[in-house]
Design a protein around this motif. Sequence first.
Motif, PDB file in Angstrom:
ATOM      1  N   VAL A 201      42.524   8.740 -10.248  1.00 35.64           N
ATOM      2  CA  VAL A 201      42.773   8.340  -8.857  1.00 35.64           C
ATOM      3  C   VAL A 201      43.234   9.551  -8.037  1.00 35.64           C
ATOM      4  CG1 VAL A 201      44.246   6.908  -7.387  1.00 35.64           C
ATOM      5  CG2 VAL A 201      43.261   5.946  -9.465  1.00 35.64           C
ATOM      6  N   PHE A 202      44.097  10.382  -8.623  1.00 32.54           N
ATOM      7  CA  PHE A 202      44.607  11.556  -7.908  1.00 32.54           C
ATOM      8  C   PHE A 202      43.571  12.646  -7.710  1.00 32.54           C
ATOM      9  CE2 PHE A 202      49.420  11.117  -8.908  1.00 32.54           C
ATOM     10  CZ  PHE A 202      49.557  10.279  -7.823  1.00 32.54           C
ATOM     11  N   VAL A 203      42.533  12.677  -8.540  1.00 31.80           N
ATOM     12  CA  VAL A 203      41.570  13.778  -8.464  1.00 31.80           C
ATOM     13  C   VAL A 203      40.811  13.773  -7.138  1.00 31.80           C
ATOM     14  CG1 VAL A 203      39.497  12.748  -9.488  1.00 31.80           C
ATOM     15  CG2 VAL A 203      40.034  15.126  -9.945  1.00 31.80           C
ATOM     16  N   ARG A 204      40.769  12.646  -6.484  1.00 29.24           N
ATOM     17  CA  ARG A 204      40.076  12.581  -5.190  1.00 29.24           C
ATOM     18  C   ARG A 204      40.845  13.295  -4.096  1.00 29.24           C
ATOM     19  NH1 ARG A 204      37.001   7.045  -4.151  1.00 29.24           N
ATOM     20  NH2 ARG A 204      35.133   7.801  -5.193  1.00 29.24           N
ATOM     21  N   THR A 205      42.167  13.220  -4.113  1.00 30.40           N
ATOM     22  CA  THR A 205      42.955  13.851  -3.051  1.00 30.40           C
ATOM     23  C   THR A 205      43.561  15.177  -3.500  1.00 30.40           C
ATOM     24  OG1 THR A 205      44.874  12.532  -3.698  1.00 30.40           O
ATOM     25  CG2 THR A 205      43.487  11.674  -1.919  1.00 30.40           C
ATOM     26  N   LYS A 206      44.075  15.215  -4.716  1.00 28.18           N
ATOM     27  CA  LYS A 206      44.678  16.432  -5.263  1.00 28.18           C
ATOM     28  C   LYS A 206      43.955  16.767  -6.559  1.00 28.18           C
ATOM     29  CE  LYS A 206      49.086  15.176  -3.301  1.00 28.18           C
ATOM     30  NZ  LYS A 206      50.474  14.819  -3.540  1.00 28.18           N
ATOM     31  N   GLY A 207      42.901  17.572  -6.444  1.00 29.22           N
ATOM     32  CA  GLY A 207      42.003  17.829  -7.564  1.00 29.22           C
ATOM     33  C   GLY A 207      42.672  18.469  -8.762  1.00 29.22           C
ATOM     34  N   LYS A 208      43.512  19.455  -8.534  1.00 29.55           N
ATOM     35  CA  LYS A 208      44.129  20.170  -9.654  1.00 29.55           C
ATOM     36  C   LYS A 208      45.151  19.298 -10.382  1.00 29.55           C
ATOM     37  CE  LYS A 208      43.054  24.722  -8.176  1.00 29.55           C
ATOM     38  NZ  LYS A 208      41.703  24.734  -8.667  1.00 29.55           N
ATOM     39  N   LEU A 209      45.934  18.533  -9.654  1.00 27.33           N
ATOM     40  CA  LEU A 209      46.920  17.646 -10.271  1.00 27.33           C
ATOM     41  C   LEU A 209      46.230  16.541 -11.077  1.00 27.33           C
ATOM     42  CD1 LEU A 209      49.907  16.789 -10.555  1.00 27.33           C
ATOM     43  CD2 LEU A 209      49.556  15.354  -8.544  1.00 27.33           C
ATOM     44  N   GLY A 210      45.204  15.935 -10.507  1.00 30.73           N
ATOM     45  CA  GLY A 210      44.464  14.895 -11.221  1.00 30.73           C
ATOM     46  C   GLY A 210      43.779  15.441 -12.461  1.00 30.73           C
TER      47      GLY A 210
ATOM     48  N   VAL B 178      36.812  12.988 -24.782  1.00 28.60           N
ATOM     49  CA  VAL B 178      35.710  13.731 -24.164  1.00 28.60           C
ATOM     50  C   VAL B 178      35.510  13.272 -22.722  1.00 28.60           C
ATOM     51  CG1 VAL B 178      33.216  14.081 -24.241  1.00 28.60           C
ATOM     52  CG2 VAL B 178      34.554  14.250 -26.326  1.00 28.60           C
ATOM     53  N   LEU B 179      35.603  11.955 -22.504  1.00 26.03           N
ATOM     54  CA  LEU B 179      35.419  11.423 -21.159  1.00 26.03           C
ATOM     55  C   LEU B 179      36.567  11.791 -20.224  1.00 26.03           C
ATOM     56  CD1 LEU B 179      33.917   7.907 -21.904  1.00 26.03           C
ATOM     57  CD2 LEU B 179      32.763   9.860 -20.871  1.00 26.03           C
ATOM     58  N   LEU B 180      37.690  12.238 -20.748  1.00 25.88           N
ATOM     59  CA  LEU B 180      38.795  12.696 -19.901  1.00 25.88           C
ATOM     60  C   LEU B 180      38.838  14.215 -19.781  1.00 25.88           C
ATOM     61  CD1 LEU B 180      41.605  10.222 -21.020  1.00 25.88           C
ATOM     62  CD2 LEU B 180      40.584  10.381 -18.751  1.00 25.88           C
ATOM     63  N   ILE B 181      38.426  14.935 -20.826  1.00 29.60           N
ATOM     64  CA  ILE B 181      38.448  16.405 -20.773  1.00 29.60           C
ATOM     65  C   ILE B 181      37.442  16.922 -19.749  1.00 29.60           C
ATOM     66  CG2 ILE B 181      37.666  18.437 -22.083  1.00 29.60           C
ATOM     67  CD1 ILE B 181      40.412  17.943 -22.858  1.00 29.60           C
ATOM     68  N   ILE B 182      36.233  16.375 -19.743  1.00 27.21           N
ATOM     69  CA  ILE B 182      35.186  16.886 -18.842  1.00 27.21           C
ATOM     70  C   ILE B 182      35.593  16.759 -17.370  1.00 27.21           C
ATOM     71  CG2 ILE B 182      32.812  16.524 -18.057  1.00 27.21           C
ATOM     72  CD1 ILE B 182      32.132  15.874 -21.000  1.00 27.21           C
ATOM     73  N   PRO B 183      35.989  15.580 -16.883  1.00 22.22           N
ATOM     74  CA  PRO B 183      36.395  15.540 -15.468  1.00 22.22           C
ATOM     75  C   PRO B 183      37.709  16.274 -15.211  1.00 22.22           C
ATOM     76  CG  PRO B 183      36.756  13.420 -16.465  1.00 22.22           C
ATOM     77  CD  PRO B 183      36.008  14.241 -17.465  1.00 22.22           C
ATOM     78  N   GLY B 184      38.550  16.369 -16.240  1.00 20.31           N
ATOM     79  CA  GLY B 184      39.779  17.141 -16.065  1.00 20.31           C
ATOM     80  C   GLY B 184      39.485  18.606 -15.803  1.00 20.31           C
ATOM     81  N   LEU B 185      38.567  19.164 -16.578  1.00 21.21           N
ATOM     82  CA  LEU B 185      38.168  20.558 -16.353  1.00 21.21           C
ATOM     83  C   LEU B 185      37.448  20.712 -15.020  1.00 21.21           C
ATOM     84  CD1 LEU B 185      36.955  21.613 -19.904  1.00 21.21           C
ATOM     85  CD2 LEU B 185      39.016  22.360 -18.712  1.00 21.21           C
ATOM     86  N   MET B 186      36.622  19.730 -14.670  1.00 24.65           N
ATOM     87  CA  MET B 186      35.932  19.791 -13.377  1.00 24.65           C
ATOM     88  C   MET B 186      36.942  19.751 -12.231  1.00 24.65           C
ATOM     89  SD  MET B 186      32.684  17.294 -14.120  1.00 24.65           S
ATOM     90  CE  MET B 186      32.079  17.271 -12.459  1.00 24.65           C
ATOM     91  N   GLY B 187      37.967  18.933 -12.368  1.00 19.50           N
ATOM     92  CA  GLY B 187      38.987  18.849 -11.329  1.00 19.50           C
ATOM     93  C   GLY B 187      39.791  20.128 -11.199  1.00 19.50           C
ATOM     94  N   LEU B 188      40.048  20.788 -12.333  1.00 19.19           N
ATOM     95  CA  LEU B 188      40.811  22.033 -12.283  1.00 19.19           C
ATOM     96  C   LEU B 188      39.977  23.208 -11.779  1.00 19.19           C
ATOM     97  CD1 LEU B 188      42.938  22.006 -15.560  1.00 19.19           C
ATOM     98  CD2 LEU B 188      43.754  21.827 -13.230  1.00 19.19           C
ATOM     99  N   LEU B 189      38.709  23.256 -12.168  1.00 25.27           N
ATOM    100  CA  LEU B 189      37.910  24.441 -11.888  1.00 25.27           C
ATOM    101  C   LEU B 189      37.094  24.357 -10.603  1.00 25.27           C
ATOM    102  CD1 LEU B 189      36.634  25.126 -15.500  1.00 25.27           C
ATOM    103  CD2 LEU B 189      38.585  26.150 -14.338  1.00 25.27           C
ATOM    104  N   LYS B 190      36.816  23.155 -10.141  1.00 27.78           N
ATOM    105  CA  LYS B 190      35.997  22.992  -8.938  1.00 27.78           C
ATOM    106  C   LYS B 190      36.837  23.258  -7.685  1.00 27.78           C
ATOM    107  CE  LYS B 190      32.704  19.580  -7.237  1.00 27.78           C
ATOM    108  NZ  LYS B 190      32.313  18.172  -7.399  1.00 27.78           N
ATOM    109  N   LYS B 191      36.276  24.029  -6.791  1.00 26.36           N
ATOM    110  CA  LYS B 191      36.989  24.322  -5.551  1.00 26.36           C
ATOM    111  C   LYS B 191      36.754  23.214  -4.543  1.00 26.36           C
ATOM    112  CE  LYS B 191      36.852  29.228  -6.162  1.00 26.36           C
ATOM    113  NZ  LYS B 191      36.763  30.519  -5.577  1.00 26.36           N
ATOM    114  N   ASN B 192      37.757  22.991  -3.710  1.00 22.68           N
ATOM    115  CA  ASN B 192      37.596  22.004  -2.632  1.00 22.68           C
ATOM    116  C   ASN B 192      36.649  22.578  -1.599  1.00 22.68           C
ATOM    117  OD1 ASN B 192      39.299  20.082  -3.685  1.00 22.68           O
ATOM    118  ND2 ASN B 192      41.105  20.917  -2.696  1.00 22.68           N
ATOM    119  N   GLN B 193      35.590  21.838  -1.321  1.00 24.88           N
ATOM    120  CA  GLN B 193      34.613  22.309  -0.353  1.00 24.88           C
ATOM    121  C   GLN B 193      34.584  21.362   0.825  1.00 24.88           C
ATOM    122  OE1 GLN B 193      31.054  22.427  -2.628  1.00 24.88           O
ATOM    123  NE2 GLN B 193      31.536  24.365  -3.590  1.00 24.88           N
TER     124      GLN B 193
END
Length: 116
Positions: A63-72, A96-111
């Motif tokens: 839920v947090f990854v939508r507003t605060k990507g790194k925290l989520g 696996v289903l949590l690691i992949i979006p977790g890494l995406m949330g940490l590494l993806k820049k807010n555009q």
Amino acid sequence: MEDKRTVEFVLGLIGGIFGIISGIGAVGLGGLGSAVGASGSTTVGGLGIVAILFSVLGIVGAVFVRTKGKLGGAFMIIAAIGGFICISYFYILPGVLLIIPGLMGLLKKNQSISKK
């Protein structure tokens, strides 16, 4: 166009739900082992409950990854690692289903790209 991180949200939510199911399975297995008198079965049940709590943390991270990507993303990675430590093989799919979006949330820049 604003990036809503829908992929991270959906994968994190599915991972958290599967994690809760896996935790319930571990609690059930611990209860079954306790009923037949197996040693260490109460530990398995207790760790299953902790894995359920980690799964809830994963859902909160989704839920947090939508507003605060790194925290989520951090929440989902913590949930995946903690759940795998608790109930190991029961938590492979949710992990696996949590690691992949977790890494995406940490590494993806807010555009925030606005089209003219």
